[in-house]
Scaffold this motif. Structure first.
Motif, PDB file in Angstrom:
ATOM      1  N   THR A 433       1.213  -1.114  -0.082  1.00 39.63           N
ATOM      2  CA  THR A 433       0.032  -0.008   0.163  1.00 39.63           C
ATOM      3  C   THR A 433       0.600   1.131  -0.030  1.00 39.63           C
ATOM      4  OG1 THR A 433       0.275   0.139   2.363  1.00 39.63           O
ATOM      5  CG2 THR A 433      -2.315  -1.212   1.049  1.00 39.63           C
ATOM      6  N   PHE A 444      -6.282   7.510  -7.015  1.00 38.03           N
ATOM      7  CA  PHE A 444      -6.847   6.801  -5.568  1.00 38.03           C
ATOM      8  C   PHE A 444      -8.571   7.196  -5.489  1.00 38.03           C
ATOM      9  CE2 PHE A 444      -3.322   4.043  -4.508  1.00 38.03           C
ATOM     10  CZ  PHE A 444      -4.428   2.736  -4.986  1.00 38.03           C
ATOM     11  N   SER A 447     -11.522   7.791  -7.667  1.00 36.35           N
ATOM     12  CA  SER A 447     -11.897   6.446  -8.043  1.00 36.35           C
ATOM     13  C   SER A 447     -12.637   6.942  -7.170  1.00 36.35           C
ATOM     14  CB  SER A 447     -11.253   5.703  -7.624  1.00 36.35           C
ATOM     15  OG  SER A 447     -10.374   5.391  -6.829  1.00 36.35           O
ATOM     16  N   SER A 448     -12.346   7.557  -4.963  1.00 33.81           N
ATOM     17  CA  SER A 448     -13.132   7.816  -4.490  1.00 33.81           C
ATOM     18  C   SER A 448     -14.636   8.679  -4.830  1.00 33.81           C
ATOM     19  CB  SER A 448     -12.786   7.668  -3.256  1.00 33.81           C
ATOM     20  OG  SER A 448     -12.109   8.565  -3.106  1.00 33.81           O
TER      21      SER A 448
ATOM     22  N   TYR B  14      -8.066   2.596   4.668  1.00 29.44           N
ATOM     23  CA  TYR B  14      -6.932   3.344   3.904  1.00 29.44           C
ATOM     24  C   TYR B  14      -7.138   4.389   4.389  1.00 29.44           C
ATOM     25  CZ  TYR B  14      -6.896  -0.499   0.226  1.00 29.44           C
ATOM     26  OH  TYR B  14      -6.489  -1.936  -0.981  1.00 29.44           O
ATOM     27  N   ALA B  19     -12.245   1.177   2.712  1.00 29.92           N
ATOM     28  CA  ALA B  19     -12.886   0.755   1.214  1.00 29.92           C
ATOM     29  C   ALA B  19     -13.330  -1.272   1.458  1.00 29.92           C
ATOM     30  CB  ALA B  19     -11.535   0.840   0.226  1.00 29.92           C
ATOM     31  N   PRO B  38     -19.499  -2.815  -8.193  1.00 23.10           N
ATOM     32  CA  PRO B  38     -19.336  -1.683  -9.384  1.00 23.10           C
ATOM     33  C   PRO B  38     -18.101  -1.425  -9.075  1.00 23.10           C
ATOM     34  CG  PRO B  38     -20.343  -0.811  -7.876  1.00 23.10           C
ATOM     35  CD  PRO B  38     -20.960  -1.992  -7.122  1.00 23.10           C
ATOM     36  N   ASN B  39     -17.000  -0.887  -9.703  1.00 25.29           N
ATOM     37  CA  ASN B  39     -15.225  -0.687  -9.843  1.00 25.29           C
ATOM     38  C   ASN B  39     -15.330   0.279  -8.054  1.00 25.29           C
ATOM     39  OD1 ASN B  39     -15.279   0.385 -13.599  1.00 25.29           O
ATOM     40  ND2 ASN B  39     -14.117  -1.878 -11.864  1.00 25.29           N
ATOM     41  N   GLY B  40     -14.080  -0.074  -7.590  1.00 24.10           N
ATOM     42  CA  GLY B  40     -13.921   0.849  -6.526  1.00 24.10           C
ATOM     43  C   GLY B  40     -15.132   0.271  -5.482  1.00 24.10           C
ATOM     44  N   ALA B  41     -15.948  -0.632  -5.269  1.00 29.14           N
ATOM     45  CA  ALA B  41     -16.229  -1.095  -4.512  1.00 29.14           C
ATOM     46  C   ALA B  41     -16.246  -1.860  -3.261  1.00 29.14           C
ATOM     47  CB  ALA B  41     -17.838  -2.265  -4.607  1.00 29.14           C
ATOM     48  N   GLY B  42     -14.031  -1.786  -3.663  1.00 29.95           N
ATOM     49  CA  GLY B  42     -13.777  -3.538  -2.750  1.00 29.95           C
ATOM     50  C   GLY B  42     -13.696  -4.535  -2.000  1.00 29.95           C
ATOM     51  N   THR B  44     -11.460  -6.130  -4.633  1.00 31.44           N
ATOM     52  CA  THR B  44      -9.657  -6.630  -4.664  1.00 31.44           C
ATOM     53  C   THR B  44      -9.391  -6.514  -3.087  1.00 31.44           C
ATOM     54  OG1 THR B  44      -9.403  -5.230  -6.759  1.00 31.44           O
ATOM     55  CG2 THR B  44      -7.985  -5.540  -5.529  1.00 31.44           C
ATOM     56  N   GLU B 161     -11.136 -11.587 -10.513  1.00 29.97           N
ATOM     57  CA  GLU B 161     -11.291 -10.980 -12.242  1.00 29.97           C
ATOM     58  C   GLU B 161     -10.839 -12.042 -13.187  1.00 29.97           C
ATOM     59  OE1 GLU B 161     -11.624  -7.146 -13.533  1.00 29.97           O
ATOM     60  OE2 GLU B 161     -12.166  -6.708 -11.384  1.00 29.97           O
ATOM     61  N   HIS B 194     -16.827  -8.500 -12.885  1.00 28.56           N
ATOM     62  CA  HIS B 194     -17.900  -7.297 -13.221  1.00 28.56           C
ATOM     63  C   HIS B 194     -18.668  -8.357 -14.282  1.00 28.56           C
ATOM     64  CE1 HIS B 194     -14.145  -4.661 -13.055  1.00 28.56           C
ATOM     65  NE2 HIS B 194     -14.729  -4.364 -11.742  1.00 28.56           N
TER      66      HIS B 194
HETATM   67  N1  ATP Z   1      -2.800   1.192  -1.791  1.00 26.12           N
HETATM   68  C1  ATP Z   1      -4.225   2.324  -0.815  1.00 26.12           C
HETATM   69  N2  ATP Z   1      -4.764   3.195  -1.022  1.00 26.12           N
HETATM   70  C2  ATP Z   1      -5.422   3.443  -0.779  1.00 26.12           C
HETATM   71  N3  ATP Z   1      -7.081   3.579  -1.025  1.00 26.12           N
HETATM   72  C3  ATP Z   1      -6.906   2.659  -1.932  1.00 26.12           C
HETATM   73  C4  ATP Z   1      -6.181   1.657  -2.145  1.00 26.12           C
HETATM   74  N4  ATP Z   1      -5.974   0.473  -2.971  1.00 26.12           N
HETATM   75  C5  ATP Z   1      -7.815   0.514  -2.826  1.00 26.12           C
HETATM   76  N5  ATP Z   1      -7.941   1.768  -2.421  1.00 26.12           N
HETATM   77  C6  ATP Z   1      -9.331   2.689  -2.429  1.00 26.12           C
HETATM   78  O1  ATP Z   1     -10.231   1.577  -1.854  1.00 26.12           O
HETATM   79  C7  ATP Z   1     -11.351   1.421  -2.775  1.00 26.12           C
HETATM   80  C8  ATP Z   1     -11.849  -0.173  -2.437  1.00 26.12           C
HETATM   81  O2  ATP Z   1     -11.197  -0.444  -3.774  1.00 26.12           O
HETATM   82  P1  ATP Z   1     -10.385  -2.129  -4.587  1.00 26.12           P
HETATM   83  O3  ATP Z   1      -9.237  -2.402  -5.369  1.00 26.12           O
HETATM   84  O4  ATP Z   1     -11.158  -2.690  -3.944  1.00 26.12           O
HETATM   85  O5  ATP Z   1     -11.971  -1.986  -5.323  1.00 26.12           O
HETATM   86  P2  ATP Z   1     -12.846  -2.975  -6.773  1.00 26.12           P
HETATM   87  O6  ATP Z   1     -13.748  -3.196  -6.128  1.00 26.12           O
HETATM   88  O7  ATP Z   1     -11.943  -4.026  -6.943  1.00 26.12           O
HETATM   89  O8  ATP Z   1     -12.452  -2.343  -7.916  1.00 26.12           O
HETATM   90  P3  ATP Z   1     -12.537  -2.175  -9.408  1.00 26.12           P
HETATM   91  O9  ATP Z   1     -13.930  -3.703 -10.291  1.00 26.12           O
HETATM   92  O10 ATP Z   1     -12.095  -1.297 -10.244  1.00 26.12           O
HETATM   93  O11 ATP Z   1     -11.284  -3.346  -9.581  1.00 26.12           O
HETATM   94  C9  ATP Z   1     -11.337   2.223  -3.693  1.00 26.12           C
HETATM   95  O12 ATP Z   1     -11.504   3.794  -3.703  1.00 26.12           O
HETATM   96  C10 ATP Z   1      -9.470   2.596  -3.908  1.00 26.12           C
HETATM   97  O13 ATP Z   1      -9.578   4.142  -4.425  1.00 26.12           O
END
Ligand code: ATP
Ligand code: MG
Lengths: 453, 246
Positions: A433, A444, A447-448, B14, B19, B38-42, B44, B161, B194
């Motif tokens: 991270t 980041f 996207s948030s 974070y 997240a 959706p993207n950025g849902a959390g 990963t 994915e 997705h």
């Molecule tokens: N290393 C990090 N530092 C700070 N914020 C983070 C970090 N990694 C992810 N985030 C934030 O955490 C949230 C969730 O991210 P995550 O990667 O889990 O989404 P996701 O569901 O996997 O999205 P996607 O479908 O795009 O892969 C997002 O708002 C992202 O900006």
């Protein structure tokens, strides 16, 4: 077993065709340079020892004829040069190998006979910008012979014997002594200093190149794994984080050792060439006492020993230990720097902090003695751990053992601290991270934000 | 049916983003569970916590009886993790990569050979396995990594994915492979995706996650019924929209 698997992978990543090629290339360059130096300098030495006098004679007096005969009978070879009237350069056109000559103009013999100060012309040619291309005995040898002959003749005129003349010319008997710490030896300081400089130039350059290459490869290895996400895969497998990090460091250290060995071999062959060039320089600059100076040079080794400047096996072992700790510090630092990388662009610049930490003390120690700096500057320079690597050799040479051990201890402490942070980084989730990259952070944020919309 | 994975109120904060917010679900033996959102849902983030790569801010997850926060080493022996958009060591050949990865899970030469043999059959790359990975296409790398993720027969395979970057035919092949491994060998899968169509086909149960909240979990047909939707895509849309109204 798993560790060996990891180590093998790291090594195969570092030791590839490219790396072997660059090693061979480096060795080749050193050998070629060394040989070029040797051949260039041997030419000069030959010239200096051949006792050849290059003279352009325009005087047809008996005195000049006698003088040339005298030179010949004394074993000197006389190279008679022809030059066009008023065109000194033309002589070099006629003889391509010629570097310098002396013109004896019309009326030379007459002037001597009258007891006047006769005129001679000393002509030298600049051949190129390179140091060695202009390094030659010049017309000094020829001039010295002529001077000696004329002064002898003048002395005869005045009724002075040649022994008396010698005393008048150099009335003092000088023996040069050099003192280091509490020891002294009968040797000129310049020959000691040049010898020490040669010795102390080698190690810092090797250290510099070694640190750069090793940190670059480790930073690249870690940042590539981060970018490719192979690090995530690796860290999710049942191997300890410690062994992942140790395998990477060990592989880098092994390759560094390999590089060090190659560089040492290359450098020694190169410096051998340099050394012989220095010998040539000295013989040529003091033509009269040429043999004497060669003798004193041959005994430089003994003089160094007498002055306590010769490093023993134990000292070399200490220098080796210091070098090892230096490499370990730079490996631990590289791990942290590599972990900070998030894209391939920043991977290139991540080595900059290490470059700075090495360049600054290298420059400073090359040009000045750190202990003579003002207190604030001294504190800053001593705080840089790599400074102590560059001062190690001189410290051991000049008997500052306590300073050496302090430096080594300081480096050890720094290594423990940096390694602690590197391990902490790897065993926590910070390795995935952490980021110094502002562009990444703003992504980041973006996207948030879109999430909140 | 024993649970291979039990996620208990897992949260990850974070520096600025929350997240994952108290995510809870479980996966049974031989079950395929998919996280969709959706993207950025959390997704990963949740997956990385379960893979012991991220330390949760609060909560815990139990993998095959081992806690991810207390015994992460034990957990790593039971799982394999395939990151989203992962690469492989470019200078290695495919076969060497498989051997290297197998060597991290098992130490016996014979076991390593068995794993590699299995991966060879699964990835379907044939002779290309002897080429450097640097010369592979994205899809080939994905197949290689998928094969390596299942070759050691982990109790739980975590695939972020899994079919991204694969063409339709290859994606179908991979889905079939996942279903077969779950049915015949009792391997459990945690996926994220997705692609609703894919999820509907492959997974036994799904969890819909949005802004770090796991909104609903359930069997696909159950969910379709509950939300009175013709397919999973509509369910997804409704759940996410409903969440935004709040
Ligand atoms: N290393 C990090 N530092 C700070 N914020 C983070 C970090 N990694 C992810 N985030 C934030 O955490 C949230 C969730 O991210 P995550 O990667 O889990 O989404 P996701 O569901 O996997 O999205 P996607 O479908 O795009 O892969 C997002 O708002 C992202 O900006
Ligand atoms: Mg994701």
């Amino acid at each position: 077993m798993k560790f060996i698997n990891l180590l093998k992978k790291e090594l195969s990543e570092l030791i590839n065709k490219q790396m072997i090629l660059s090693l061979v290339f480096m060795l080749a360059i050193f050998f070629i340079m060394g040989n070029v130096m040797k051949s260039a300098t041997s030419e000069i030495v030959e010239e200096a020892s051949s006792n050849k006098l290059s003279i352009c004679n325009m005087d047809d007096s008996d005195f000049t004829k006698d003088m040339l005969e005298y030179f010949k009978s004394n074993g000197s070879k006389i190279d008679l040069i022809t030059a066009d009237e008023g065109d000194l350069a033309s002589a070099f056109n006629n003889k391509s190998k010629l570097k310098s000559y002396v013109v004896i103009p019309k009326g030379f013999g007459e002037a001597v006979e009258k007891g006047e100060k006769p005129e001679v012309l000393s002509v030298s040619k600049v051949k190129g910008a390179a140091a060695l291309s202009n390094m030659s005995s010049g017309p000094e040898g020829t001039l010295a012979s002529i001077t000696l002959y004329v002064s002898q003749k003048l002395a005869e005129q005045q009724g002075i014997t040649s022994d008396q003349l010698k005393t008048i010319e150099s009335p003092l008997t000088i023996t040069e002594h050099t003192v280091v710490a509490d020891k002294s030896a009968q040797i000129s300081m310049s020959s000691i200093v040049s010898k020490i400089m040669m010795q102390n130039m080698l190690l810092p350059i090797v250290v510099m190149v070694l640190i750069m290459m090793t940190s670059q490869s480790l930073i690249a290895s870690i940042s590539n794994e981060k970018i490719d996400k192979t690090l995530e895969t690796l860290l999710s497998t049942p191997v300890s984080r410690g062994s992942v990090i140790t395998a990477k460091m060990l592989a880098a250290a092994i390759v560094a050792l390999l590089n060090a060995a190659v560089m040492m071999i290359g450098f020694t062959s190169y410096t051998k060439g340099m050394m012989s060039s220095m010998t040539a320089d000295m013989t040529s600059s003091i033509t009269d006492s040429a043999t004497e100076s060669v003798n004193s040079l041959l005994s430089t080794g003994d003089a160094l020993k007498q002055l306590g400047l010769q490093l023993g096996a134990c000292d070399y072992l200490l220098v080796g230990i210091q070098l090892f700790i230096t490499i370990m510090i730079c490996l631990a630092l590289s791990i942290i720097l590599g972990a900070l990388v998030n894209d391939s662009k920043s991977a290139q610049t991540m080595i900059l902090p290490i470059v700075m930490l090495v360049m600054i003390p290298w420059m400073v120690t090359m040009f000045t003695d750190v202990s003579s700096l003002p207190t604030a500057a001294k504190a800053v320079i001593y705080a840089i751990p790599f400074t102590h690597t560059f001062t190690a050799m001189p410290n051991l040479m000049f008997g500052n053992t306590s300073v050496f051990w302090l430096g080594l201890g300081y480096q050890f402490v720094i290594f423990i601290v940096v390694m602690f942070f590197a391990l902490k980084l790897f065993t926590s989730d910070k390795i995935l991270t952490i980021s110094l990259n502002l562009g990444q952070k703003s992504r980041f944020k973006k996207s948030s934000k879109t999430n909140e919309d | 049916m024993a649970n291979v994975l039990e996620v208990k109120e897992l949260s990850k904060q974070y520096s600025k983003v929350l997240a994952a917010n108290k995510v809870s679900f479980e996966i049974g033996e031989g079950e395929i569970f998919a996280l969709i959102g959706p993207n950025g849902a959390g997704k990963t983030t949740t997956i990385r916590m379960i893979s012991t790569l991220l330390t949760p801010t609060s909560g815990d997850a139990i993998v095959a009886g081992h806690s991810i926060s207390k015994e992460p080493e034990k957990v790593r022996e039971c799982i394999t993790y395939l990151p989203d958009e992962a690469g492989a060591y470019k200078q290695m050949t495919g076969i060497k990569y498989l051997r290297f990865m197998a060597g991290l899970f098992v130490t016996d030469i014979e076991d390593i050979n068995k794993c590699v043999e299995r991966a060879k059959n699964i990835c379907g790359l044939g002779d290309r396995l002897n080429d450097k990975i640097g010369s592979y296409s994205r899809g080939m790398i994905r197949k290689l990594l998928l094969a390596r993720a299942v070759m050691t027969r982990p109790k739980l395979a975590i695939l972020d994915e899994p079919t991204s970057g694969l063409d339709v035919l290859n994606a179908i092949e991979i889905r079939k492979m996942i279903k077969k491994l779950a049915a015949e060998e009792g391997m459990s899968f945690l996926l994220s995706s997705h692609n609703m169509l894919e999820i509907e086909f492959v997974s036994d149960r799904v969890g819909i996650i949005s802004k770090g909240h796991l909104m609903v979990t359930g069997r696909t047909d159950e969910l379709k019924e509950r939300y009175n939707a013709p397919n999973l895509e509509d369910v997804f849309e409704r759940v996410v929209k409903e969440n935004e109204v709040h």
